[in-house]
Design a protein around this motif. Structure first.
Motif, PDB file in Angstrom:
ATOM      1  N   HIS A 185     -15.420 -14.888  95.670  1.00  0.00           N
ATOM      2  CA  HIS A 185     -14.591 -14.220  94.672  1.00  0.00           C
ATOM      3  C   HIS A 185     -15.456 -13.296  93.820  1.00  0.00           C
ATOM      4  CE1 HIS A 185     -12.308 -17.864  95.651  1.00  0.00           C
ATOM      5  NE2 HIS A 185     -11.219 -17.271  95.181  1.00  0.00           N
ATOM      6  N   LEU A 186     -14.809 -12.295  93.230  1.00  0.00           N
ATOM      7  CA  LEU A 186     -15.515 -11.445  92.270  1.00  0.00           C
ATOM      8  C   LEU A 186     -14.541 -10.839  91.269  1.00  0.00           C
ATOM      9  CD1 LEU A 186     -15.004  -8.156  92.822  1.00  0.00           C
ATOM     10  CD2 LEU A 186     -16.588  -8.554  94.689  1.00  0.00           C
ATOM     11  N   SER A 187     -15.106 -10.456  90.147  1.00  0.00           N
ATOM     12  CA  SER A 187     -14.415  -9.647  89.147  1.00  0.00           C
ATOM     13  C   SER A 187     -15.361  -8.524  88.779  1.00  0.00           C
ATOM     14  CB  SER A 187     -14.065 -10.480  87.917  1.00  0.00           C
ATOM     15  OG  SER A 187     -13.537  -9.663  86.891  1.00  0.00           O
ATOM     16  N   SER A 188     -14.867  -7.277  88.756  1.00  0.00           N
ATOM     17  CA  SER A 188     -15.791  -6.149  88.639  1.00  0.00           C
ATOM     18  C   SER A 188     -15.159  -4.972  87.910  1.00  0.00           C
ATOM     19  CB  SER A 188     -16.210  -5.709  90.049  1.00  0.00           C
ATOM     20  OG  SER A 188     -16.968  -4.513  90.017  1.00  0.00           O
ATOM     21  N   PHE A 189     -16.036  -4.108  87.429  1.00  0.00           N
ATOM     22  CA  PHE A 189     -15.637  -2.793  86.930  1.00  0.00           C
ATOM     23  C   PHE A 189     -16.494  -1.739  87.612  1.00  0.00           C
ATOM     24  CE2 PHE A 189     -14.318  -5.601  83.500  1.00  0.00           C
ATOM     25  CZ  PHE A 189     -13.037  -5.125  83.212  1.00  0.00           C
ATOM     26  N   ALA A 190     -15.872  -0.651  88.016  1.00  0.00           N
ATOM     27  CA  ALA A 190     -16.578   0.472  88.634  1.00  0.00           C
ATOM     28  C   ALA A 190     -16.451   1.687  87.735  1.00  0.00           C
ATOM     29  CB  ALA A 190     -15.997   0.779  90.012  1.00  0.00           C
ATOM     30  N   SER A 191     -17.441   2.568  87.800  1.00  0.00           N
ATOM     31  CA  SER A 191     -17.404   3.766  86.950  1.00  0.00           C
ATOM     32  C   SER A 191     -18.099   4.928  87.627  1.00  0.00           C
ATOM     33  CB  SER A 191     -18.071   3.482  85.598  1.00  0.00           C
ATOM     34  OG  SER A 191     -19.428   3.106  85.781  1.00  0.00           O
ATOM     35  N   LEU A 192     -17.856   6.117  87.096  1.00  0.00           N
ATOM     36  CA  LEU A 192     -18.529   7.338  87.537  1.00  0.00           C
ATOM     37  C   LEU A 192     -19.267   7.913  86.339  1.00  0.00           C
ATOM     38  CD1 LEU A 192     -19.066   9.594  89.635  1.00  0.00           C
ATOM     39  CD2 LEU A 192     -16.984  10.713  88.807  1.00  0.00           C
ATOM     40  N   ASN A 193     -20.583   8.079  86.468  1.00  0.00           N
ATOM     41  CA  ASN A 193     -21.404   8.547  85.361  1.00  0.00           C
ATOM     42  C   ASN A 193     -22.063   9.897  85.619  1.00  0.00           C
ATOM     43  OD1 ASN A 193     -21.379   5.999  83.556  1.00  0.00           O
ATOM     44  ND2 ASN A 193     -21.815   5.224  85.611  1.00  0.00           N
TER      45      ASN A 193
ATOM     46  N   ALA B 207     -15.065  -4.681  94.594  1.00  0.00           N
ATOM     47  CA  ALA B 207     -15.726  -4.325  93.336  1.00  0.00           C
ATOM     48  C   ALA B 207     -15.234  -2.979  92.815  1.00  0.00           C
ATOM     49  CB  ALA B 207     -17.239  -4.290  93.537  1.00  0.00           C
ATOM     50  N   LEU B 208     -14.904  -2.075  93.713  1.00  0.00           N
ATOM     51  CA  LEU B 208     -14.398  -0.765  93.306  1.00  0.00           C
ATOM     52  C   LEU B 208     -12.979  -0.845  92.752  1.00  0.00           C
ATOM     53  CD1 LEU B 208     -15.654   1.378  96.336  1.00  0.00           C
ATOM     54  CD2 LEU B 208     -16.504   1.499  93.984  1.00  0.00           C
ATOM     55  N   LYS B 209     -12.196  -1.779  93.268  1.00  0.00           N
ATOM     56  CA  LYS B 209     -10.769  -1.826  92.929  1.00  0.00           C
ATOM     57  C   LYS B 209     -10.398  -2.927  91.928  1.00  0.00           C
ATOM     58  CE  LYS B 209      -9.197   0.093  97.356  1.00  0.00           C
ATOM     59  NZ  LYS B 209      -8.347  -0.116  98.550  1.00  0.00           N
ATOM     60  N   SER B 210     -11.297  -3.860  91.654  1.00  0.00           N
ATOM     61  CA  SER B 210     -10.967  -5.015  90.834  1.00  0.00           C
ATOM     62  C   SER B 210     -10.458  -4.651  89.448  1.00  0.00           C
ATOM     63  CB  SER B 210     -12.204  -5.914  90.701  1.00  0.00           C
ATOM     64  OG  SER B 210     -12.075  -6.817  89.638  1.00  0.00           O
ATOM     65  N   ASN B 211     -11.178  -3.776  88.751  1.00  0.00           N
ATOM     66  CA  ASN B 211     -10.852  -3.403  87.370  1.00  0.00           C
ATOM     67  C   ASN B 211     -10.695  -4.634  86.488  1.00  0.00           C
ATOM     68  OD1 ASN B 211     -10.458  -1.457  85.349  1.00  0.00           O
ATOM     69  ND2 ASN B 211      -8.230  -1.602  85.532  1.00  0.00           N
ATOM     70  N   GLY B 212     -11.571  -5.623  86.720  1.00  0.00           N
ATOM     71  CA  GLY B 212     -11.572  -6.826  85.902  1.00  0.00           C
ATOM     72  C   GLY B 212     -10.787  -7.992  86.457  1.00  0.00           C
ATOM     73  N   ALA B 213      -9.904  -7.738  87.412  1.00  0.00           N
ATOM     74  CA  ALA B 213      -9.105  -8.817  87.997  1.00  0.00           C
ATOM     75  C   ALA B 213      -9.948  -9.622  88.987  1.00  0.00           C
ATOM     76  CB  ALA B 213      -7.884  -8.247  88.698  1.00  0.00           C
ATOM     77  N   LEU B 214      -9.621 -10.903  89.142  1.00  0.00           N
ATOM     78  CA  LEU B 214     -10.322 -11.748  90.102  1.00  0.00           C
ATOM     79  C   LEU B 214      -9.808 -11.443  91.503  1.00  0.00           C
ATOM     80  CD1 LEU B 214     -12.379 -14.085  90.390  1.00  0.00           C
ATOM     81  CD2 LEU B 214     -10.419 -15.656  90.340  1.00  0.00           C
TER      82      LEU B 214
ATOM     83  N   ILE C 275     -21.369  -0.063  89.742  1.00  0.00           N
ATOM     84  CA  ILE C 275     -20.567  -1.285  89.793  1.00  0.00           C
ATOM     85  C   ILE C 275     -21.244  -2.344  88.932  1.00  0.00           C
ATOM     86  CG2 ILE C 275     -19.958  -3.274  91.236  1.00  0.00           C
ATOM     87  CD1 ILE C 275     -19.562  -1.337  93.559  1.00  0.00           C
ATOM     88  N   HIS C 276     -20.437  -3.051  88.138  1.00  0.00           N
ATOM     89  CA  HIS C 276     -20.889  -4.259  87.441  1.00  0.00           C
ATOM     90  C   HIS C 276     -19.936  -5.377  87.822  1.00  0.00           C
ATOM     91  CE1 HIS C 276     -22.797  -1.166  84.844  1.00  0.00           C
ATOM     92  NE2 HIS C 276     -23.751  -2.076  84.762  1.00  0.00           N
ATOM     93  N   ALA C 277     -20.474  -6.433  88.432  1.00  0.00           N
ATOM     94  CA  ALA C 277     -19.613  -7.487  88.954  1.00  0.00           C
ATOM     95  C   ALA C 277     -20.154  -8.871  88.616  1.00  0.00           C
ATOM     96  CB  ALA C 277     -19.477  -7.353  90.470  1.00  0.00           C
TER      97      ALA C 277
ATOM     98  N   THR D 163     -24.427 -12.392  89.173  1.00  0.00           N
ATOM     99  CA  THR D 163     -24.049 -11.057  88.724  1.00  0.00           C
ATOM    100  C   THR D 163     -24.668  -9.984  89.620  1.00  0.00           C
ATOM    101  OG1 THR D 163     -25.945 -10.880  87.218  1.00  0.00           O
ATOM    102  CG2 THR D 163     -23.893 -11.796  86.327  1.00  0.00           C
ATOM    103  N   LEU D 164     -24.004  -8.861  89.677  1.00  0.00           N
ATOM    104  CA  LEU D 164     -24.493  -7.701  90.413  1.00  0.00           C
ATOM    105  C   LEU D 164     -24.371  -6.465  89.539  1.00  0.00           C
ATOM    106  CD1 LEU D 164     -25.303  -6.007  92.958  1.00  0.00           C
ATOM    107  CD2 LEU D 164     -22.860  -5.921  93.492  1.00  0.00           C
ATOM    108  N   GLU D 165     -25.476  -5.785  89.335  1.00  0.00           N
ATOM    109  CA  GLU D 165     -25.480  -4.457  88.720  1.00  0.00           C
ATOM    110  C   GLU D 165     -26.035  -3.503  89.760  1.00  0.00           C
ATOM    111  OE1 GLU D 165     -27.469  -1.819  85.083  1.00  0.00           O
ATOM    112  OE2 GLU D 165     -28.036  -3.927  85.360  1.00  0.00           O
ATOM    113  N   MET D 166     -25.210  -2.538  90.141  1.00  0.00           N
ATOM    114  CA  MET D 166     -25.640  -1.565  91.134  1.00  0.00           C
ATOM    115  C   MET D 166     -25.247  -0.165  90.681  1.00  0.00           C
ATOM    116  SD  MET D 166     -24.419  -1.042  95.099  1.00  0.00           S
ATOM    117  CE  MET D 166     -24.590  -2.775  95.471  1.00  0.00           C
ATOM    118  N   THR D 167     -26.217   0.720  90.639  1.00  0.00           N
ATOM    119  CA  THR D 167     -25.914   2.096  90.265  1.00  0.00           C
ATOM    120  C   THR D 167     -26.744   3.068  91.084  1.00  0.00           C
ATOM    121  OG1 THR D 167     -25.719   3.675  88.432  1.00  0.00           O
ATOM    122  CG2 THR D 167     -27.623   2.191  88.394  1.00  0.00           C
TER     123      THR D 167
END
Length: 365
Positions: free
Chosen positions: A222-230, A347-354, A240-242, A253-257
């Motif tokens: 399972h994961l919960s994540s937020f994705a962003s464009l910087n 991780a790209l689509k979660s937007n915080g949801a599990l 991605i932060h998951a 945890t995963l931090e990937m940029t």
């Protein structure tokens, strides 16, 4: 009587990775690899350049050149050749699934570069079609995920699995990549305006998930994540932060940029992966062509340092499997590669949801 002539292989794709990774790997394999008979690229110039580079590095007769356009022959001409039994596919992500199917339909063994497909739905369709049409026909299809076969990653995964740091209670992955507009990989046209989700996060990010897949004793479920464009030129996403959970045992945890602001990295990010156990921890870094790890407990410290040889090993394993040799490591399972894509897609689509990752690839085991 002289032994029968070994059938050869072809490479589809003559870009940066094919030239800078596959040719040295083939040189390291030497006679353990079958003869390279042909190379295909969309352009004649790149195919000819690859052929010339292979002659210089491998000391072989020039592989035949195929390309799109007038008098180029293209993919179909290579697949019709009786002296070619295997193909290595190193083409842009969106076109690979159709070429995989075409090669298998022509009776060729296939090693296709990661990711297995641009998205989970496409990967499921590809795997199900391959099972339906080719299962039991003696054809080999593997996905080339070189981080999965790296000796250093494999060794650390074995040590963790054997209890070197006790029972795993957590993990973290921190992957900080700087990509400029001048990067040779960014300048690749199909990456500049990607026709697939996540951009570099899918293209390069599946490596990170493959590493976690090898290191962790239980799969991430399972994961919960937020994705962003910087950085706008890295659209559609670059970060991605998951928070992820592995079975019912532990989380991490995963931090990937790919939008890190500098080429230098903070000291805190020196160890790209840390796996924590009840009796110690493992800190793993990938740097300068080496996998480096220190497994530390109160009583013992174990150091692992291995040169990166993943591409060489995955090619050798594929060729051995295609030759029906026994005892070959089952690397490159398309379902495992699809699970790597599923993590990134979730991780790209979660937007915080599990997100339950098992539901994304349900029924493929």
């Amino acid at each position: 009587m002289s032994p029968p002539t070994r059938q050869g292989f072809a490479i589809f794709g003559a870009g940066i990775f094919a030239t800078e990774a596959y040719i040295p790997a083939l040189a390291a394999l030497g006679k353990a690899a079958p003869p390279l008979k042909a190379v295909y690229s969309r352009s004649a110039k790149s195919a000819e350049g690859f052929s010339a580079a292979a002659v210089t590095a491998l000391g072989i007769p020039a592989p035949d050149v195929y390309h799109d356009g007038e008098n180029g022959g293209g993919v179909d001409a290579i697949l019709a050749r009786k002296d070619i039994s295997s193909v290595l596919i190193v083409l842009p992500i969106p076109v690979q699934p159709s070429i995989i199917l075409k090669a298998l339909q022509a009776g060729k063994h296939v090693l296709s570069e990661k990711p297995v497909a641009p998205d989970v739905a496409g990967g499921i369709n590809l795997i199900e079609q391959c099972r339906s049409e080719f299962q039991g026909k003696g054809l080999v299809w593997r996905v080339a995920e070189n981080y999965e076969v790296e000796p250093g990653i494999q060794e650390v995964g074995r040590l963790i699995g054997n209890g070197a740091i006790g029972k795993v209670i957590g993990f973290k992955a921190c992957i900080l990549n700087y990509v400029s507009k001048d990067s040779k990989y960014y300048k690749t046209p199909w990456r500049t305006v990607p026709e697939y989700q996540g951009g570099f996060l899918v293209d390069g990010g599946v490596h990170t998930i493959a590493v976690l897949r090898v290191l962790l004793p239980q799969p991430i479920t399972h994961l919960s994540s937020f994705a962003s464009l910087n950085k706008e030129y890295l659209a559609p996403h670059d970060t991605i932060h998951a928070i992820a959970k592995a079975s019912s045992h532990y989380s991490g945890t995963l931090e990937m940029t790919f939008a890190f602001p500098t080429t230098s990295k903070p000291v805190s990010a020196k160890d790209a992966y840390v796996v924590t156990g009840t009796e110690g921890y493992a800190a793993i870094s990938i740097d300068g062509g080496f996998i480096k790890a220190i497994l530390t407990t109160e009583k013992k410290e174990t150091v692992v340092k291995e040169k990166m040889r993943g591409v060489e090993l995955e090619l050798g394993s594929f060729f051995d499997a295609a030759d029906s040799k026994e005892g070959i490591e089952p690397f490159g399972n398309p379902v495992d590669a699809l699970k790597d894509v599923a993590f990134i897609e979730a991780a790209l689509k979660s937007n915080g949801a599990l997100v339950d990752l098992g539901l994304l690839v349900h029924g493929l085991e």
